[in-house]
Scaffold this motif. Structure first.
Motif, PDB file in Angstrom:
ATOM      1  N   THR A 144       0.849  -1.195   0.000  1.00  0.00           N
ATOM      2  CA  THR A 144       0.000   0.000   0.000  1.00  0.00           C
ATOM      3  C   THR A 144       0.883   1.243   0.000  1.00  0.00           C
ATOM      4  O   THR A 144       1.866   1.322   0.729  1.00  0.00           O
ATOM      5  N   LEU A 146       1.930   4.625   1.249  1.00  0.00           N
ATOM      6  CA  LEU A 146       1.743   5.236   2.564  1.00  0.00           C
ATOM      7  C   LEU A 146       1.649   6.760   2.525  1.00  0.00           C
ATOM      8  O   LEU A 146       1.737   7.410   3.556  1.00  0.00           O
ATOM      9  N   LEU A 149      -0.772   8.346   4.966  1.00  0.00           N
ATOM     10  CA  LEU A 149      -0.250   8.445   6.330  1.00  0.00           C
ATOM     11  C   LEU A 149       0.671   9.651   6.464  1.00  0.00           C
ATOM     12  O   LEU A 149       0.556  10.431   7.415  1.00  0.00           O
ATOM     13  N   VAL A 361       2.501  -1.931   4.854  1.00  0.00           N
ATOM     14  CA  VAL A 361       1.077  -2.251   4.889  1.00  0.00           C
ATOM     15  C   VAL A 361       0.762  -2.945   3.566  1.00  0.00           C
ATOM     16  O   VAL A 361       0.865  -2.325   2.501  1.00  0.00           O
ATOM     17  N   MET A 372      -2.007   1.908   8.955  1.00  0.00           N
ATOM     18  CA  MET A 372      -1.369   3.224   8.874  1.00  0.00           C
ATOM     19  C   MET A 372      -1.589   4.031  10.154  1.00  0.00           C
ATOM     20  O   MET A 372      -0.700   4.760  10.599  1.00  0.00           O
TER      21      MET A 372
END
Length: 482
Positions: A144, A146, A149, A361, A372
């Protein structure tokens, strides 16, 4: 090895300089081809994505407040407690959510079936001897991005994004192919040559800045019945923690960039030859602790803390990992590697420091937002301070040391970084090409040379062949310094 590493940039590191690693780490091993190929074509029903929650000031990522979170942690040199403490904060903030926490040293063994089945955890500390190959995971779109985040408000100050709170280079290290950030390196590791200041003082010696001085100190130690060096003989990819920055010091950072880029003849550069010959001289003159090629990381560190050897190449996780055998008056210190002489391209103090302990992730995580968010909690000042105090390492959070009495190793690491200033090199082989770095360059190449079973010239020829094969291998994704 231990975990991946720790670390800081009190001296101010440039963006290009800190585009690197680690870990981890030292710390990474080769996933099986079965895992890699399975990832590429994973079948199974896969995870059911949880319904997203409502975004708010307190929940900027839109976490489903009642969804379970599945967190797998590498149980290495940093231990489990820092993660358990962060989980408590997550569960306090989301009391209806339950976190399933799985610590393990067998990352690939535990996670291979789950990736193959399309139901990986929500958050993984991808470190240790069974670390999954980050470059392969990125290339096969298993992770994923990030960015959400990083762009979310930090836990401590909503006016600052998480990105704003990170040490220089952390974001860049998580980038492999452009803007997306696939990995968040939680620790900040100082790599170098570690030693007991007390033992060095007992020899009436100073840390050697040139190779002639290094040989002289080793000879002095030998006469006292002390080996100059030891290292993780079963995991010789630890040797680059001091060897690579030495190559950068002697020939300039462009030599390391060429190696990372898998350029033809990169390993044939005169700086590589000179540094390989220097390390081989340690072996040839009997300055390596007898039996070192048969020692693992713990055994070599134990021999070192017992005073059987003066120097060991390692990362800053060693202070925590070797704590059980390290005498209270050991006075742990770290230095940048010695250079050759005044002709080196970079000054003494040039070292390798970078992000370590890579958290990911998975793309098929059921609760990616929760994964996250757990990282957002861990990147708060409180969690960062807790990490630094409990494991004697710096985190990716740019701060978190105020009011903390630094341990000898941490204090020495910070001082080494201040001395390095902008002279920080960041080899990327260990996160771009794990198999090449660990098993081929490390075990089959440098390991054989340091065991006295191959000459520097033979080793360079072998490693260049390995690099050329990797460059031509169309089954792996290739990366280059921008």
């Amino acid at each position: 090895m231990g975990s991946t590493s720790a670390h800081t940039n009190e001296g101010g590191l440039g963006r290009r300089d800190l585009i690197k690693r680690s870990a981890a780490i030292g710390l990474i091993s080769v996933p099986t081809m079965g895992f890699l190929s399975a990832c590429a074509s994973s079948g199974g029903d896969g995870n059911e994505k949880v319904e997203k929650g409502t975004k708010s000031e307190k929940n900027p990522l839109g976490v489903n407040e009642s969804a379970p979170l599945d967190f797998v942690l590498f149980d290495g040199g940093f231990g489990q407690q820092y993660a358990k403490d962060a989980i408590k904060i997550y569960e306090k903030n989301y009391p209806n959510a339950k976190v399933k926490f799985t610590p393990t040293q067998k990352i690939t063994t535990v996670l291979q079936p789950r990736f193959n089945g399309g139901n990986p955890p929500d958050l993984i500390d991808n470190s240790g001897a069974e670390q999954m190959d980050m470059g392969v995971l990125v290339g096969q779109k298993q992770l994923t991005d990030l960015t959400a985040l990083l762009d979310a408000p930090s836990l401590d100050d909503p006016k600052k994004t998480v990105r704003d709170t990170l040490r220089p280079g952390i974001v860049e290290m998580g980038q492999f192919d452009g803007a997306p950030v696939w990995v968040l390196y939680y620790a900040y590791t100082v790599y170098g040559v570690w030693y007991s200041q007390k033992l060095l003082d007992s020899l009436d010696a100073k840390y050697p800045e040139t190779w002639d001085e290094m040989l002289a100190v080793c000879e002095k130690a030998k006469k006292k019945g002390i080996a100059g060096w030891t290292y993780a003989g079963k995991h010789p990819y630890y040797l680059p923690f001091s060897l690579y920055p030495m190559i950068g010091k002697v020939g300039g950072p462009e030599v390391l960039d060429a190696i990372d880029n898998l350029e033809p003849k990169a390993w044939e550069h005169p700086a590589v030859k000179a540094c390989f010959e220097a390390y081989y001289e340690l072996q040839r003159k009997g300055y390596i602790l007898k039996g070192t090629p048969g020692l693992d990381h713990i055994q070599s560190q134990t021999a070192w803390t017992e005073g059987k050897a003066l120097f060991i190449p390692n990362g800053s996780w060693v202070e925590n990992e070797a704590a059980k055998t390290m005498p209270a008056d050991f006075d742990l210190a770290v230095s940048a590697p010695s250079g050759l002489d005044a002709s080196d391209k970079m000054p003494f103090g040039t070292m390798w420091a970078s992000g370590g302990e890579p958290f990911i992730v998975p793309a098929k995580a059921a609760n990616a937002e929760g994964g996250m968010e757990q990282l957002r909690v861990m990147l708060s000042e409180a969690s960062s301070k807790n990490f630094t105090q409990s494991v004697k390492s710096l985190s990716a959070f740019n701060g978190g040391t105020d009011g903390i009495e630094l341990t000898p190793g941490l204090k020495s690491g910070v001082a080494a970084l201040q001395k390095a200033g902008q002279n920080v090199v960041n080899p990327r082989l260990q996160d771009w090409y794990v198999a090449l770095q660990k098993e081929k360059i490390g075990v089959a190449g440098i390991g054989e040379m340091m065991a006295g079973r191959a000459t520097p010239a033979e080793t360079i020829k072998k490693i260049q062949k390995f690099a050329d094969e990797a460059a031509k291998d169309q089954s792996i994704k290739h990366y280059k310094h921008q």
